[in-house]
Enzyme design. Sequence first.
Site, mmCIF file in Angstrom:
data_model
loop_
_atom_site.group_PDB
_atom_site.id
_atom_site.type_symbol
_atom_site.label_atom_id
_atom_site.label_comp_id
_atom_site.label_asym_id
_atom_site.label_seq_id
_atom_site.Cartn_x
_atom_site.Cartn_y
_atom_site.Cartn_z
ATOM 1 N N GLY A 92 17.318 20.355 39.877
ATOM 2 C CA GLY A 92 18.144 21.287 40.632
ATOM 3 C C GLY A 92 18.072 21.080 42.123
ATOM 4 O O GLY A 92 19.022 21.408 42.843
ATOM 5 N N GLU A 95 20.621 18.490 42.714
ATOM 6 C CA GLU A 95 21.937 19.078 42.474
ATOM 7 C C GLU A 95 22.377 19.915 43.670
ATOM 8 O O GLU A 95 23.550 19.894 44.056
ATOM 9 C CB GLU A 95 21.905 19.931 41.202
#
Length: 243
Positions: A92, A95
Site C-alpha cells: 500500500g 500504491e
Amino acid sequence: MIDTDEIVVFSRDGDVGLVELDGVMEAFTEAVEAGCRSILLSSRLRHFCAGADLDALASGELAKLDLIGFLRSVEDLPIPTVAAIHGAALGGGFELALACDLIIAAESAQIGLVETTLGLFPLMGGVPRAVAHAGLARAKELVLLGRRHTPATLERWGLINQVVPDEALRDASRSLARQLAAGPTVAYRAVKRLANHTAAHGVFAGDELTAEVAGPVWDSDDLATGLAAFFARGVADGVFSGS
C-alpha cells in the site's frame, strides 16, 4: 500545521504543502484548503511506507475500508503531487506513491507490490495502475512475483520518474515541488483531470473532454500573465499567481 506528535504531519514551505508520513496517509485535504499549490509526500521514519498494518489485515479491518476511493481522492487532488521515496515503499505504500503525479526515489530504496507473498493482492488499485504505467507484462511481473525492486529498475519500467542519490532526495524533491508550486495551477489542474480521464477511459474520451477542461485555463490570470511576459520580452518568464 498538524502537531509533530501526530502520525501525519502537514506543514508549509511557501506554496508547497509538505505531508510527511509517520505511519498513515492523511492531510492532503488540509494542504489544499491551506492554499498550497503543490504537495510533497514524504516520511520522517526509516521507510517511506512499508505497507498495511498486518494486525488490521488479519482482523479483517482493512476489508471494511474504501481503499480504492481513498486512492482516487489522492489522484484527483486539484494540485500536483510528488512522492519522495526512501527506505521501503511496499504494498500500500507504493500504491499511495503511484497515486501521486510524480515519484522521485533515493537510489537505495526498495520498492514493490509484495502482497502475493502474503497470499493477497494489491487492494488499493495497484494492479490497474501498474498496468497503466508499465504495461501488462511488466505489471504482471511486478505483482505476481512480489519482489522488491530498485528505483533504477522501476524508472526504466516507467513506474517512477527520477532516481537521485540518497543524500540528494530531500533537496531534489523539494526543488521539484517548488517548481510545480510556482507554475500555472489552473493549467496543471486541467492537465491532471485530462490525463486521469484518458488513463481511465481512453484517448477518444480524453479528446472529448479537452474543450471542457480548457475553459477555465482560457479565463485564468496565469495565462494572461504568461502571454504578456512572452509578448513583452520574447521569453516565457511570467510569474504565475496560481489563479
